[in-house]
Design a protein around this motif. Structure first.
Motif, PDB file in Angstrom:
ATOM      1  N   VAL A 425       0.845  -1.201   0.000  1.00  0.00           N
ATOM      2  CA  VAL A 425       0.000   0.000   0.000  1.00  0.00           C
ATOM      3  C   VAL A 425       0.874   1.242   0.000  1.00  0.00           C
ATOM      4  N   GLY A 426       1.806   1.300   0.953  1.00  0.00           N
ATOM      5  CA  GLY A 426       2.745   2.418   1.040  1.00  0.00           C
ATOM      6  C   GLY A 426       2.033   3.740   1.028  1.00  0.00           C
ATOM      7  N   MET A 427       2.543   4.626   0.153  1.00  0.00           N
ATOM      8  CA  MET A 427       1.942   5.948  -0.038  1.00  0.00           C
ATOM      9  C   MET A 427       0.943   5.869  -1.186  1.00  0.00           C
ATOM     10  N   GLU A 428       1.257   4.966  -2.118  1.00  0.00           N
ATOM     11  CA  GLU A 428       0.577   4.943  -3.408  1.00  0.00           C
ATOM     12  C   GLU A 428      -0.906   4.588  -3.312  1.00  0.00           C
ATOM     13  N   LYS A 429      -1.200   3.520  -2.549  1.00  0.00           N
ATOM     14  CA  LYS A 429      -2.581   3.031  -2.561  1.00  0.00           C
ATOM     15  C   LYS A 429      -3.305   3.337  -1.257  1.00  0.00           C
ATOM     16  N   ILE A 430      -2.778   4.320  -0.544  1.00  0.00           N
ATOM     17  CA  ILE A 430      -3.345   4.659   0.758  1.00  0.00           C
ATOM     18  C   ILE A 430      -4.832   5.010   0.632  1.00  0.00           C
TER      19      ILE A 430
END
Lengths: 491, 361
Positions: A425-430
């Protein structure tokens, strides 16, 4: 829930870190910080306050104690090859690089284990045990560079996880430093351990719960034989049905990959793998095991592919031809990168039976948004990588691509799948996390986080969205085909 | 499919217990009630899961089955067998009433565990009731899924202390085409050495046990590869292999019929023969040792901990009327602290199976 805003005193922090004995490497100058501004998701860039590169567990403990006392965010980083911005620095925090932890501590052939520091590269483990006839099974496409610590943090997969599982299935023990600086040993060298399965909880927790400082992995015997088939189809639906037919026949291939027409044409133009460019879809099926088993399965898979209406079935004559079959698939991302100034790589997983419906919807979205798409697919385990082509220099295209990607991920959730199969998820799919989980579930995640890190200092703002945040969508953005770590294979 | 959705009634019962702060004892098929701590256990009301049953989704080509927690394990296995598939972790039942929920809550796995994985390795997703009576869903029905913390796998082995399992999705595998069990007359030491040597080779080995002075090695896979491996390993083919493995898994062998305490010792694969007084059976190629012994628990735990393993009191001695020993190996103080915090995160009032796993959880 803790706030995402922090106001540390930079000078006070530097003085405290400099007082650690022996002193870890501390980087403070802007030009030293620059290389750490992003990971494999280069659309997001931030400079950290400070970069620290410890090389002992004691130093990591001291650093975390200081950060805990001074309320400083901590973002851990391995090789920085992650595709979801999990190692994106925090502007008010330290970037804790584990890059100096590169020792293989122990190889135990009797137990079939290797104990390594977190900065050891994935492929380096397999190389170190090759002479014993053993290997480490999870093989993310970046395995030449990515580190085992990062693999645990992301629960990395690879093309062979249909048969051999993800990182969580292939590790026995980790050592982890908490935000308070305590060293926890989680798991053991036995096959199970007393208490809660913290090993499962920590695997894939994206640096939110602790800092991994040692990993013991399981090793497997290298298969006696590996064989690869390539099948072409005049219809994507038929290729999808063939995947189901192989698995229904009781065969679990080591790898089972699909590409659609646009991906085949791009890959062929780039890699000259001899792919049938008129095909609507191709399947690559890798079988491994004992000599006898592979021989038997090879015949059966060949028959299944033919009776599934494959227009052509090829069996690699030797390892060299197998490598050529794979070359096209493994170069799909850079190949698509040549077709278009930019592309977005999505990472949804779906139950395989919904493939026809999902592919049809993706085609409809493609028309709706006026953007082309090429599909590569870890078909065996339902992990889709649609690559959306766009040009960020054309006003509005980036936003359209993001909206298109968002609709694909929402669709994955609707049909019973997930927004991320392997990139994290990280930042991208938050934001897409909001499509997959409701507010009660997100609150439960926050409660788990608070059990380990009540002040929210570890990797703030990543992996689990705050309840207020659920609105927009984002995705991996690659400009001009320039992937960070362009030398790495991505598939 | 028969069965019914009792989730709202179960939720109401948890909500009531939560508001009163009353303990709940979670019960599936009542097949493993003896397992875990009963020392200091606070029983409260019983939360009955057995009627919350039914297979919700099973599509063989997807390699996934989803069922309500009260579904009998035997019903699940019958459905899988009809499609030539199986639960590769070979869970023991211990009674005909054993349920899916209880199996996952205990994380019980049979002889194939070192070669194919444990129950926890096959969990793909779950729906649960936390200690606040909230119905939550984690994971899913797909193999690759890295969205959010892996809460569903965390439920495996938690003995219901973090949540009441309502639905579980498991990965299933094809049943092997051929199976062959070889029996060899070896000493335990020889077998444990050979088990590790074989596990380093690409052989279709799926079980390796040492029972009553005999070594049992099971091969599973295609006919050709089983035959090839059998030539390498040697020994006699066992005539009724399925009944042997079943009697080991279900603890029906005479060894298990004892008044003494039954200990489960989980140790590193290369530990070899343990120098502990008592009768032993080895499974998992030596990584699991069943010990029947009246030794003092602290002696057993110390010896096992020395080699990097842990000891569970699986069934207490029937001679003692009251158990005074914790079932599970004590945790380090740091780990116990985080166990308590995690318990708080799921069950803030401590109402779900309190103390069943450890005191204070």
């Amino acid at each position: 829930m803790s706030s995402l805003s922090f106001q540390p005193d930079r000078n006070l922090l530097i003085r405290a870190l400099q007082a650690i004995r022996p002193q870890p490497l501390i980087l403070t100058k802007p030009e030293e910080l620059k290389p750490y501004e992003c990971d494999g998701l280069s659309a997001y860039r931030k400079l950290p306050l400070i970069v620290v590169l410890p090389d002992t567990i004691e130093q990591v403990q001291s650093i975390l104690k200081i950060c805990h006392a001074q309320k400083v965010p901590v973002v851990a980083r391995g090789a920085g090859t992650g595709l979801s911005g999990g190692a994106l620095p925090h502007e008010q925090g330290i970037l804790l690089s584990l890059a100096k932890f590169t020792k293989i501590l122990d190889i135990n052939p009797e137990r079939r284990t290797a104990t390594v520091q977190p900065g050891v590269r994935n492929l380096a483990i397999t190389q170190a045990v090759d002479h014993l006839g053993l290997y480490y099974a999870p093989d993310p496409s970046s395995q030449i560079a990515c580190t085992i610590g990062g693999n645990v943090a992301e629960n990395s997969g690879g093309v062979h996880c249909l048969k051999y599982g993800l990182t969580v299935h292939n590790i026995l023990q980790i050592k982890l430093v908490t935000i308070e600086g305590e060293l926890l040993t989680i798991g053991s060298h036995s096959l199970d351990s007393p208490g809660y399965d913290f090993l499962a909880l920590m695997t894939g927790s994206e640096g939110m719960l602790g800092i991994i400082v040692e990993v013991t992995v399981k090793l497997l015997p290298k298969p006696e034989r590996v064989q690869v088939l390539l099948a072409a189809f005049d219809d994507v639906i038929k290729a999808g049905a063939a995947v189901g037919a192989i698995i229904s026949a009781g065969i679990i291939p080591a790898g089972l990959e699909m590409m659609d027409g646009p991906a085949i044409q791009a890959a062929e133009a780039f890699a000259h793998a001899g792919y049938p460019t008129e095909a609507a879809a191709i399947l690559l099926c890798e079988l491994d095991g004992t000599n006898a088993e592979v021989s038997e399965q090879l015949m059966r898979v060949h028959d299944i592919l033919v009776s599934s209406d494959a227009t052509e079935v090829r069996t690699a004559k030797d390892a060299q031809e197998a490598a050529i079959f794979w070359k096209g698939r493994k170069s799909a991302f850079p190949a698509v990168g040549r077709l278009s100034p930019d592309y977005y790589c999505m990472d949804g997983t779906i139950p395989r039976k919904h493939l026809p419906q999902v592919l049809q919807s993706i085609n409809e979205f493609s028309k709706e948004f006026g953007l082309a798409v090429a599909n590569v697919f870890h078909a065996g385990d339902g992990n889709l990588h649609p690559l959306i082509l766009f040009d960020a220099n054309q006003p509005g295209e980036l936003e359209r691509a993001e909206a298109f990607g968002g609709k694909i991920l929402e669709l994955c959730v609707t049909v019973g799948g997930t927004i991320t199969g392997e990139h994290g998820v990280g930042m991208e799919k938050i934001n897409q996390m909001c499509a997959q989980f409701n507010s009660l579930e997100l609150s439960q995640f926050h409660a788990v986080k608070a059990a380990f890190d009540p002040e929210g200092l570890l990797n703030p703002g990543k992996a689990i969205p705050t309840l207020q945040r659920c609105a927009e969508f984002g995705a991996m953005h690659v400009h001009q085909g320039q992937l960070p770590h362009a030398e790495l294979e991505r598939f | 499919m028969t069965g019914q959705d009792r989730s709202l009634a179960l939720q109401a019962q948890v909500l009531a217990a939560y508001s009163q702060g009353n303990a709940l004892t979670i019960q599936g098929g009542n097949s493993k009630t003896w397992y875990g701590n009963h020392l200091n256990s606070i029983q409260g009301e019983t939360l009955f899961l057995a009627e919350h049953s039914g297979i919700l989704n099973y599509e063989p080509s997807e390699l996934v089955i989803t069922a309500r927690a009260g579904t009998r394990l035997s019903d699940i296995e019958a459905s899988l067998t009809a499609e030539k598939q199986c639960l590769a972790f070979e869970p023991p039942h211990f009674a005909a009433t054993a349920t899916l929920g209880g199996t996952i809550a205990c994380n019980f796995s049979g002889s194939a565990r070192p070669y194919l994985g444990a129950a926890r390795d096959f969990v793909l997703g779950c729906k649960l009731l936390n200690g606040k009576g909230e119905i939550l869903q984690f994971g899913g029905q797909v193999m690759k899924n890295v969205a959010g913390y892996d809460v569903s796998r965390l439920m495996a082995g938690a003995l219901g202390t973090l949540g009441v399992l309502l639905e579980i999705s498991l990965r299933v595998l094809p049943k092997p085409e051929t199976e062959l069990t070889l029996v060899k007359a070896l000493t335990a030491k020889e077998l444990l050495q050979q088990a590790n040597a074989y596990a380093r080779l690409p052989l279709p080995l799926t079980a390796c046990a040492y029972v009553n002075g005999q070594a049992y090695l099971r091969l599973s896979g295609s006919a050709g590869s089983v035959k090839q491996a059998a030539t390498l390993i040697g020994g006699e083919a066992l005539l009724e292999p399925e009944s042997f493995w079943l009697s080991l898994r279900e603890q029906q062998l005479r060894f298990f019929q004892t008044e003494q305490a039954l200990w489960r010792l989980s140790v590193p694969a290369d530990t070899g023969v343990l120098a502990l007084e008592g009768e032993t059976i080895y499974d998992w190629g030596g990584a699991l040792c069943w010990l029947v012994s009246d030794l003092d628990p602290s002696i057993i735990r110390e010896a096992v901990s020395q080699v990097g393993g842990h000891a569970s009191l699986f069934r207490p001695s029937t001679r003692q009327t009251q158990t005074t020993t914790n079932s599970f190996q004590p945790l380090s103080p740091e780990l116990l602290r985080y166990h308590r915090k995690l318990k708080q995160a799921f069950d803030p009032k401590g109402i779900l199976n309190p103390n069943r796993l450890y005191n204070g959880l």
